[in-house]
Write a protein that holds these residues in place. Structure first.
Motif, PDB file in Angstrom:
ATOM      1  N   LYS A   1       0.845  -1.187   0.000  1.00  0.00           N
ATOM      2  CA  LYS A   1       0.000   0.000   0.000  1.00  0.00           C
ATOM      3  C   LYS A   1       0.885   1.244   0.000  1.00  0.00           C
ATOM      4  CE  LYS A   1      -3.810   2.179   2.527  1.00  0.00           C
ATOM      5  NZ  LYS A   1      -4.676   2.103   3.732  1.00  0.00           N
ATOM      6  N   ALA A   2       0.631   2.164  -0.920  1.00  0.00           N
ATOM      7  CA  ALA A   2       1.448   3.372  -1.022  1.00  0.00           C
ATOM      8  C   ALA A   2       0.612   4.486  -1.633  1.00  0.00           C
ATOM      9  CB  ALA A   2       2.689   3.119  -1.873  1.00  0.00           C
ATOM     10  N   ASP A   3       1.061   5.716  -1.417  1.00  0.00           N
ATOM     11  CA  ASP A   3       0.361   6.862  -1.991  1.00  0.00           C
ATOM     12  C   ASP A   3       1.316   8.055  -2.007  1.00  0.00           C
ATOM     13  OD1 ASP A   3      -1.596   8.433  -3.101  1.00  0.00           O
ATOM     14  OD2 ASP A   3      -2.903   8.454  -1.326  1.00  0.00           O
ATOM     15  N   ILE A   4       0.944   9.065  -2.769  1.00  0.00           N
ATOM     16  CA  ILE A   4       1.696  10.328  -2.772  1.00  0.00           C
ATOM     17  C   ILE A   4       1.196  11.154  -1.596  1.00  0.00           C
ATOM     18  CG2 ILE A   4       2.171  12.446  -4.041  1.00  0.00           C
ATOM     19  CD1 ILE A   4       1.588  10.799  -6.615  1.00  0.00           C
ATOM     20  N   ILE A   5       2.089  11.481  -0.679  1.00  0.00           N
ATOM     21  CA  ILE A   5       1.673  12.231   0.512  1.00  0.00           C
ATOM     22  C   ILE A   5       2.051  13.705   0.429  1.00  0.00           C
ATOM     23  CG2 ILE A   5       1.785  10.209   2.009  1.00  0.00           C
ATOM     24  CD1 ILE A   5       4.420  11.630   3.165  1.00  0.00           C
ATOM     25  N   GLY A   6       2.772  14.083  -0.626  1.00  0.00           N
ATOM     26  CA  GLY A   6       3.157  15.480  -0.726  1.00  0.00           C
ATOM     27  C   GLY A   6       4.179  15.706  -1.801  1.00  0.00           C
ATOM     28  N   GLU A   7       4.832  16.850  -1.728  1.00  0.00           N
ATOM     29  CA  GLU A   7       5.827  17.209  -2.733  1.00  0.00           C
ATOM     30  C   GLU A   7       6.985  17.947  -2.079  1.00  0.00           C
ATOM     31  OE1 GLU A   7       4.405  20.021  -5.576  1.00  0.00           O
ATOM     32  OE2 GLU A   7       3.202  21.107  -4.099  1.00  0.00           O
ATOM     33  N   VAL A   8       8.093  17.959  -2.797  1.00  0.00           N
ATOM     34  CA  VAL A   8       9.271  18.689  -2.346  1.00  0.00           C
ATOM     35  C   VAL A   8       9.215  20.087  -2.964  1.00  0.00           C
ATOM     36  CG1 VAL A   8      11.789  18.742  -2.274  1.00  0.00           C
ATOM     37  CG2 VAL A   8      10.583  16.543  -2.261  1.00  0.00           C
ATOM     38  N   THR A   9       9.325  21.104  -2.137  1.00  0.00           N
ATOM     39  CA  THR A   9       9.267  22.482  -2.627  1.00  0.00           C
ATOM     40  C   THR A   9      10.560  23.214  -2.302  1.00  0.00           C
ATOM     41  OG1 THR A   9       8.312  23.370  -0.576  1.00  0.00           O
ATOM     42  CG2 THR A   9       6.775  22.491  -2.218  1.00  0.00           C
ATOM     43  N   LYS A  10      10.693  24.390  -2.852  1.00  0.00           N
ATOM     44  CA  LYS A  10      11.824  25.239  -2.524  1.00  0.00           C
ATOM     45  C   LYS A  10      11.806  25.538  -1.028  1.00  0.00           C
ATOM     46  CE  LYS A  10      13.923  29.679  -3.813  1.00  0.00           C
ATOM     47  NZ  LYS A  10      13.776  30.908  -4.651  1.00  0.00           N
ATOM     48  N   TYR A  11      12.980  25.637  -0.432  1.00  0.00           N
ATOM     49  CA  TYR A  11      13.060  25.856   1.019  1.00  0.00           C
ATOM     50  C   TYR A  11      12.334  27.148   1.389  1.00  0.00           C
ATOM     51  CZ  TYR A  11      14.926  26.274   5.734  1.00  0.00           C
ATOM     52  OH  TYR A  11      15.047  26.394   7.095  1.00  0.00           O
ATOM     53  N   SER A  12      11.395  27.004   2.340  1.00  0.00           N
ATOM     54  CA  SER A  12      10.539  28.127   2.709  1.00  0.00           C
ATOM     55  C   SER A  12      10.842  28.666   4.100  1.00  0.00           C
ATOM     56  CB  SER A  12       9.067  27.688   2.659  1.00  0.00           C
ATOM     57  OG  SER A  12       8.812  26.664   3.617  1.00  0.00           O
ATOM     58  N   GLY A  13      11.955  28.215   4.674  1.00  0.00           N
ATOM     59  CA  GLY A  13      12.295  28.631   6.033  1.00  0.00           C
ATOM     60  C   GLY A  13      12.030  27.557   7.062  1.00  0.00           C
ATOM     61  N   TYR A  14      11.290  26.519   6.660  1.00  0.00           N
ATOM     62  CA  TYR A  14      10.977  25.405   7.554  1.00  0.00           C
ATOM     63  C   TYR A  14      11.258  24.082   6.825  1.00  0.00           C
ATOM     64  CZ  TYR A  14       8.230  29.191   9.628  1.00  0.00           C
ATOM     65  OH  TYR A  14       7.828  30.384  10.159  1.00  0.00           O
ATOM     66  N   PRO A  15      11.710  23.056   7.531  1.00  0.00           N
ATOM     67  CA  PRO A  15      11.973  21.773   6.868  1.00  0.00           C
ATOM     68  C   PRO A  15      10.703  21.085   6.375  1.00  0.00           C
ATOM     69  CG  PRO A  15      13.160  21.929   8.953  1.00  0.00           C
ATOM     70  CD  PRO A  15      12.192  23.060   8.923  1.00  0.00           C
ATOM     71  N   ILE A  16       9.587  21.259   7.114  1.00  0.00           N
ATOM     72  CA  ILE A  16       8.368  20.541   6.757  1.00  0.00           C
ATOM     73  C   ILE A  16       7.146  21.381   7.117  1.00  0.00           C
ATOM     74  CG2 ILE A  16       8.465  19.256   8.942  1.00  0.00           C
ATOM     75  CD1 ILE A  16       7.079  16.921   7.514  1.00  0.00           C
ATOM     76  N   VAL A  17       6.186  21.402   6.186  1.00  0.00           N
ATOM     77  CA  VAL A  17       4.930  22.119   6.413  1.00  0.00           C
ATOM     78  C   VAL A  17       3.780  21.237   5.956  1.00  0.00           C
ATOM     79  CG1 VAL A  17       5.964  24.421   6.149  1.00  0.00           C
ATOM     80  CG2 VAL A  17       4.997  23.246   4.147  1.00  0.00           C
ATOM     81  N   SER A  18       2.597  21.529   6.475  1.00  0.00           N
ATOM     82  CA  SER A  18       1.402  20.816   6.038  1.00  0.00           C
ATOM     83  C   SER A  18       0.940  21.397   4.700  1.00  0.00           C
ATOM     84  CB  SER A  18       0.298  20.943   7.082  1.00  0.00           C
ATOM     85  OG  SER A  18      -0.056  22.301   7.259  1.00  0.00           O
ATOM     86  N   SER A  19      -0.023  20.746   4.057  1.00  0.00           N
ATOM     87  CA  SER A  19      -0.487  21.194   2.741  1.00  0.00           C
ATOM     88  C   SER A  19      -1.095  22.588   2.781  1.00  0.00           C
ATOM     89  CB  SER A  19      -1.498  20.195   2.174  1.00  0.00           C
ATOM     90  OG  SER A  19      -2.530  19.944   3.121  1.00  0.00           O
TER      91      SER A  19
END
Length: 419
Positions: free
Chosen positions: A342-360
């Motif tokens: 079981k697998a799915d796309i959970i998000g994307e890699v974006t340009k650094y926005s000042g935080y390592p990880i953000v919600s959608s």
């Protein structure tokens, strides 16, 4: 119980008495106990002539620094270790040299009294660490230490746990070491040690530094490993433990490697959860993870997720043993599905926005000092330290520099010997 530690901490008369009491507790009343206590004190006194090889106290203990607790404290400590070893700060899952991937994972600290599980999960973890770098595993090596009073059955159970995984993959135990913790100085039943793995990379390694802006973040279902098993055991969730005794993530890695042209990087959601994975990858690649939290939660084994929710354990800050795949191509989801993963796309890699990880929706998901507390004891200790991050950093730096000085001194003498 560390008898040498008692002798180092207390005056001789008190130390001797307490050591005898602990010996009686574990060994029974014996005429030899008094002589053992005296011998320990003698050894400690003699060893004090070698102060130059004792560490200079940093002023911060392992627990207060966050060592091994899979959060920001542990992250800082690993950065200092990189400096001592002159290693590039890569924070990757395995070391790679000449297309050979090498990794090592220690026994989960709470599984000492469950040696089969300790062996199984350490082996699964270390093999996973080389597979996510693109390696086909060749075999494992074992280092297992038993305390003086540990029943030998613990050793056999540990080996059985290790070889359950290696037999499944049809690979071998290549070498190993079996010792006692502290020799005669440590009494009790706890075990310690680790399992290493090595494998060959056929093609380009799937490094974390390969993660780039625009890539899809694909995640497989997480059924948990040593951390989730410990959570289940020490909170009494019998049905959840069975869910962790799976090797789905190794099949997922194998499937990914069969389609490696579509995969540019892989890692696993382990140390400190996706919160810390994102920090480490962000430092390497200067990117931000933008993830759909609902999709992330749906990819946690339902029984595991319910337990985490019942116990109010943050799923984003704990090891769930999912695999993260980074690709520009979405087709790998279907290919994993055909293998029963079981697998799915959970998000994307974006340009650094000042935080390592953000919600959608752009909300910051902050790293924490330790991983989410997952046993009753960890909840009491909580996710805090008596020191600020700056104070920890200062103490670590000062201690690291004294260790480097010691290294330089001995290395200089060694080189002079062969000049």
């Amino acid at each position: 119980m560390d008898l040498e530690g008692i002798a180092r901490k207390l005056p001789e008369d008190k130390a001797e008495k307490i050591i005898e009491q602990w010996l009686e507790f574990y060994k029974g009343k014996r005429s030899i106990n008094e002589n053992i206590a005296k011998a320990i004190i003698t050894e400690v006194k003699n060893s004090q002539k070698f102060k130059e090889f004792e560490p200079v106290p940093s002023g911060i203990k392992a627990g207060d620094s966050g060592l091994g607790s899979r959060g920001i404290g542990d992250h800082l400590i690993h950065r200092k270790l990189f400096q001592i070893s002159n290693k590039k700060e890569e924070f990757d899952d395995a070391g790679i040299v000449n297309n050979i991937a090498i990794a090592v994972d220690g026994i989960h600290s709470r599984l000492s009294y469950f040696p089969f599980l300790a062996g199984f999960f350490a082996t699964k973890a270390t093999i996973r660490d080389i597979m996510v770098k693109g390696a086909d595993p060749l075999g494992v090596i074992i280092d297992i230490h038993l305390s003086d009073d540990t029943d030998v059955s613990y050793l056999f159970d540990f080996e059985a746990g290790v070889t359950t995984v290696t037999d499944f993959l049809n690979i071998k135990v290549l070498a190993g070491s079996t010792l006692r913790i502290g020799g005669d100085m440590v009494i009790g039943e706890r075990i310690s040690g680790g399992v290493g793995a090595l494998g060959v990379i056929n093609g380009n390694p799937l490094l974390r530094s390969n993660v780039k802006e625009g890539m899809k973040i694909i995640m497989t279902q997480g059924n948990g490993g040593g951390t989730i098993a410990s959570t289940a055991i020490f909170n009494g969730y019998e049905d959840v433990l069975e869910e962790t005794l799976r090797l789905d993530e190794l099949i997922a890695c194998k499937t990914a490697l069969e389609n490696r042209d579509e995969i540019l990087s892989m890692t696993d959601v382990t140390n400190g959860g996706i919160r810390i994975d994102a920090v480490e990858i962000s430092e390497n690649s200067k990117v931000t993870f933008k993830i759909d939290i609902e999709r992330f939660l749906r990819l946690i084994n339902p029984k595991v997720l319910k337990m985490l929710e019942d116990l109010k354990i943050d799923p984003l800050g704990v090891s769930i043993d999912s695999i993260l795949l980074f690709s520009y191509n979405e087709d790998i989801v279907e290919k994993l599905s055909k293998k029963g993963i079981k697998a799915d796309i959970i998000g994307e890699v974006t340009k650094y926005s000042g935080y390592p990880i953000v919600s959608s929706d752009g909300k910051q998901i902050e790293p924490r000092f330790r991983e989410s507390p997952y046993t009753p004891l960890k909840k009491v200790i909580d996710n805090i330290s008596p020191y600020t991050i700056q104070e920890i950093e200062e103490k670590l730096t000062k201690s690291m520099l004294t260790s480097i000085d010691k290294k330089k001194k001995v290395l200089k003498n060694l080189k002079r010997s062969f000049a």
